[in-house]
Motif scaffolding. Structure first.
Motif, PDB file in Angstrom:
ATOM      1  N   GLY A 154       0.791  -1.215   0.000  1.00 47.23           N
ATOM      2  CA  GLY A 154       0.000   0.000   0.000  1.00 47.23           C
ATOM      3  C   GLY A 154       0.829   1.273   0.000  1.00 47.23           C
ATOM      4  N   LYS A 155       2.150   1.132  -0.034  1.00 49.45           N
ATOM      5  CA  LYS A 155       3.043   2.286   0.015  1.00 49.45           C
ATOM      6  C   LYS A 155       3.718   2.513  -1.348  1.00 49.45           C
ATOM      7  CE  LYS A 155       2.395   2.816   4.489  1.00 49.45           C
ATOM      8  NZ  LYS A 155       3.483   2.523   5.439  1.00 49.45           N
ATOM      9  N   THR A 156       4.483   3.596  -1.439  1.00 49.78           N
ATOM     10  CA  THR A 156       5.176   3.976  -2.668  1.00 49.78           C
ATOM     11  C   THR A 156       6.681   3.850  -2.490  1.00 49.78           C
ATOM     12  OG1 THR A 156       3.426   5.521  -3.300  1.00 49.78           O
ATOM     13  CG2 THR A 156       5.593   5.866  -4.295  1.00 49.78           C
ATOM     14  N   TRP A 204      16.607  10.164  -7.255  1.00 52.74           N
ATOM     15  CA  TRP A 204      15.560   9.419  -6.550  1.00 52.74           C
ATOM     16  C   TRP A 204      15.736   9.452  -5.037  1.00 52.74           C
ATOM     17  CZ3 TRP A 204      20.065   7.082  -7.494  1.00 52.74           C
ATOM     18  CH2 TRP A 204      20.471   6.027  -6.701  1.00 52.74           C
ATOM     19  N   THR A 205      16.981   9.508  -4.552  1.00 50.97           N
ATOM     20  CA  THR A 205      17.197   9.535  -3.098  1.00 50.97           C
ATOM     21  C   THR A 205      16.874  10.914  -2.519  1.00 50.97           C
ATOM     22  OG1 THR A 205      19.556   9.993  -3.477  1.00 50.97           O
ATOM     23  CG2 THR A 205      18.911   7.693  -3.124  1.00 50.97           C
ATOM     24  N   THR A 206      17.198  11.967  -3.252  1.00 53.59           N
ATOM     25  CA  THR A 206      16.849  13.308  -2.764  1.00 53.59           C
ATOM     26  C   THR A 206      15.340  13.509  -2.799  1.00 53.59           C
ATOM     27  OG1 THR A 206      17.260  14.209  -4.985  1.00 53.59           O
ATOM     28  CG2 THR A 206      19.043  14.353  -3.395  1.00 53.59           C
ATOM     29  N   GLY A 252      13.159  14.582   0.335  1.00 53.15           N
ATOM     30  CA  GLY A 252      12.292  15.745   0.227  1.00 53.15           C
ATOM     31  C   GLY A 252      10.830  15.478   0.513  1.00 53.15           C
ATOM     32  N   GLY A 253      10.504  14.242   0.899  1.00 56.26           N
ATOM     33  CA  GLY A 253       9.133  13.937   1.300  1.00 56.26           C
ATOM     34  C   GLY A 253       8.329  13.136   0.300  1.00 56.26           C
ATOM     35  N   GLN A 254       8.894  12.819  -0.855  1.00 52.77           N
ATOM     36  CA  GLN A 254       8.170  12.012  -1.828  1.00 52.77           C
ATOM     37  C   GLN A 254       8.292  10.534  -1.474  1.00 52.77           C
ATOM     38  OE1 GLN A 254       8.952  12.995  -5.992  1.00 52.77           O
ATOM     39  NE2 GLN A 254       9.871  14.939  -5.351  1.00 52.77           N
ATOM     40  N   THR A 257       3.374   0.551  -5.050  1.00 52.78           N
ATOM     41  CA  THR A 257       3.406   1.504  -6.155  1.00 52.78           C
ATOM     42  C   THR A 257       4.844   1.954  -6.364  1.00 52.78           C
ATOM     43  OG1 THR A 257       1.181   2.319  -5.670  1.00 52.78           O
ATOM     44  CG2 THR A 257       2.600   3.737  -7.006  1.00 52.78           C
ATOM     45  N   TYR A 258       5.354   1.718  -7.571  1.00 54.27           N
ATOM     46  CA  TYR A 258       6.705   2.152  -7.897  1.00 54.27           C
ATOM     47  C   TYR A 258       6.641   3.469  -8.672  1.00 54.27           C
ATOM     48  CZ  TYR A 258       8.276  -2.598  -6.735  1.00 54.27           C
ATOM     49  OH  TYR A 258       8.552  -3.784  -6.090  1.00 54.27           O
ATOM     50  N   VAL A 259       7.526   4.380  -8.330  1.00 52.68           N
ATOM     51  CA  VAL A 259       7.612   5.655  -9.025  1.00 52.68           C
ATOM     52  C   VAL A 259       9.050   5.852  -9.491  1.00 52.68           C
ATOM     53  CG1 VAL A 259       7.473   8.166  -8.812  1.00 52.68           C
ATOM     54  CG2 VAL A 259       5.733   6.717  -7.743  1.00 52.68           C
ATOM     55  N   GLU A 260       9.230   6.071 -10.784  1.00 53.53           N
ATOM     56  CA  GLU A 260      10.560   6.356 -11.325  1.00 53.53           C
ATOM     57  C   GLU A 260      10.886   7.818 -11.044  1.00 53.53           C
ATOM     58  OE1 GLU A 260      13.162   5.605 -15.390  1.00 53.53           O
ATOM     59  OE2 GLU A 260      10.988   5.811 -15.534  1.00 53.53           O
ATOM     60  N   ALA A 261      11.718   8.031 -10.024  1.00 54.39           N
ATOM     61  CA  ALA A 261      12.042   9.393  -9.594  1.00 54.39           C
ATOM     62  C   ALA A 261      13.312   9.913 -10.245  1.00 54.39           C
ATOM     63  CB  ALA A 261      12.176   9.439  -8.072  1.00 54.39           C
ATOM     64  N   GLY A 262      13.961   9.087 -11.084  1.00 55.34           N
ATOM     65  CA  GLY A 262      15.085   9.557 -11.880  1.00 55.34           C
ATOM     66  C   GLY A 262      16.439   9.363 -11.236  1.00 55.34           C
ATOM     67  N   TRP A 263      17.431   9.127 -12.100  1.00 57.60           N
ATOM     68  CA  TRP A 263      18.828   9.037 -11.691  1.00 57.60           C
ATOM     69  C   TRP A 263      19.468  10.392 -11.947  1.00 57.60           C
ATOM     70  CZ3 TRP A 263      22.438   5.394  -9.935  1.00 57.60           C
ATOM     71  CH2 TRP A 263      23.785   5.756 -10.076  1.00 57.60           C
ATOM     72  N   PRO A 264      20.196  10.994 -10.992  1.00 59.76           N
ATOM     73  CA  PRO A 264      20.511  10.467  -9.663  1.00 59.76           C
ATOM     74  C   PRO A 264      19.664  11.107  -8.568  1.00 59.76           C
ATOM     75  CG  PRO A 264      22.033  12.232 -10.198  1.00 59.76           C
ATOM     76  CD  PRO A 264      21.037  12.165 -11.332  1.00 59.76           C
TER      77      PRO A 264
END
Length: 387
Positions: free
Chosen positions: A148-150, A186-188, A192-194, A177-184
């Motif tokens: 149920g999480k992202t 995704w960790t920031t 940042g709360g995402q 739910t997977y979200v492609e947050a981008g390289w590099p």
């Protein structure tokens, strides 16, 4: 197969704007250094699964290169632009734009399903090096709580890493739910709360800490039964006597580099820093040593139970491939014996350990690395782990 592979022209076009690194043994992309002439006519190119080699992860290569552990291969290194796509490493191998790569098991399974005839010849990652990162105070020990999480990823291809790891622990991956947050970034994005968590790995854990990204981590090497990244080649090259000879010397150099680093990790870190000055600037002595030790621990595992550096845990690989079929990530039954071999491990580990230990013990550390307190590093090794 054409649905999965890029053409040579496409690879070169993508390469003009991406980030990939190749290491050439025996000439090839660079004019060979006469002082390190190679008896081999063709190049032997290593490709990273990441968008960069400005990391500590590839330390066995850099140690072997500096110490001459590759023997008469004649070593040159080159950095070429290329894609940061998570599956690029096997695509480049399949179309002969590289000769040896370091994919995750999930990406290797993608290659098998795509009809790429590749073979894992050296199990670098004996323990699962992948982690799950959480914002401080939000971590969970039971990954079923991620349902149920992202989960944030740097590349959509990384889902092939996450799904098997989660499924092996009883997680219903359809509820993530997977979200492609981008390289590099995704960790920031996580910081940042995402999202609720993100994929990470050993080595990166120290790097992120040095950059002020303070996460809690569920560690794969403590909680996952899966294998990890390995050195993979084309099967056809194993049938070519000259290419096979190159491969065997390369793998022995890799094993010797690992033995050296095990004996003196700070010296191994210094060799990475010498080869990659930007890495020294990005990490610094303490974080660089810690990063190397993190990845090394997953490479090493329990050597008392292994035949040597690079031995695959065949049972873990077999269970992994069966799991992929169960969760629908593989459309075929993957024959572990065909795609994963320990045939080269005994020869790779047939070297003079006394010599390597003497090399490591005699290495003169620069002041910054000599000042790193190894006892303190070891005492805090698992400080941000939650499992």
């Amino acid at each position: 197969m054409t649905d999965y592979l890029m053409t040579r022209r496409r690879l070169l076009q993508v390469g003009a704007g991406g980030l990939v690194t190749t290491t050439v043994l025996g000439g090839g992309l660079l004019t060979p250094d006469p002082a390190h002439a190679s008896p081999y006519a063709s190049p032997f190119t290593w490709i990273s699964p990441r968008g960069t080699i400005e990391v500590m992860d590839d330390y066995p290569y850099w140690v072997a290169r500096e110490r001459g552990y590759f023997g008469d291969l004649g070593v040159e290194t080159a950095m070429e632009a290329g894609p940061a796509d998570g599956t690029a490493v096997v695509k480049f191998l399949a179309v002969e734009q590289a000769d040896i790569g370091f994919p995750s098991p999930g990406v290797l399974s993608f290659a098998v399903n795509a009809g790429m005839d590749l073979v894992s010849v050296y199990g670098s990652g004996f323990l699962d090096l992948f982690n799950v990162a959480f914002r401080k105070g939000e971590g969970v020990k039971d990954l079923k709580q991620l349902e149920g999480k992202t989960v944030l990823l740097g590349s959509a291809a990384w889902q092939s890493i996450c799904d098997p790891m989660f499924a092996a622990l009883g997680v219903d991956t359809k509820r993530i739910t997977y979200v492609e947050a981008g390289w590099p970034t995704w960790t920031t994005a996580l910081a940042g709360g995402q999202g609720d968590a993100c994929l990470a790995w050993e080595g990166l854990r120290a790097d992120l800490g040095a950059k002020g990204l303070d996460f809690d981590y569920w560690l794969g090497m403590r909680g996952s039964p899966l294998p990890s990244n390995s050195l993979v080649v084309r099967r056809v090259d194993l049938e070519d006597p000259a290419r096979l000879a190159m491969l065997k010397k390369y793998l022995r150099g890799w094993a010797m580099g690992s033995e050296f680093a095990d004996r003196n990790p700070r010296a191994a870190a210094d060799m990475v820093f010498k080869a990659l000055p930007t890495t020294r600037a990005n990490y610094g002595a303490r974080a660089g040593t810690e990063s190397l030790m993190q990845i090394h621990r997953t490479f090493k595992g329990d050597m008392a139970k292994r035949a040597g550096w690079g031995e695959h845990n065949i049972q873990a690989w077999d269970s992994f491939f069966k799991l992929l079929k169960t969760i629908g990530q593989s459309n075929v039954d993957i024959d572990t014996a065909r795609y994963v071999t320990n045939d080269f491990i005994a020869e790779a580990n047939d070297f003079d350990k006394t010599r390597v230990h003497a090399d490591a013990d005699a290495y003169a550390l620069p002041d910054d690395l000599a000042a790193v307190d190894m006892g303190e590093v070891e005492a805090n090794f698992y400080g941000n782990a939650i499992n």
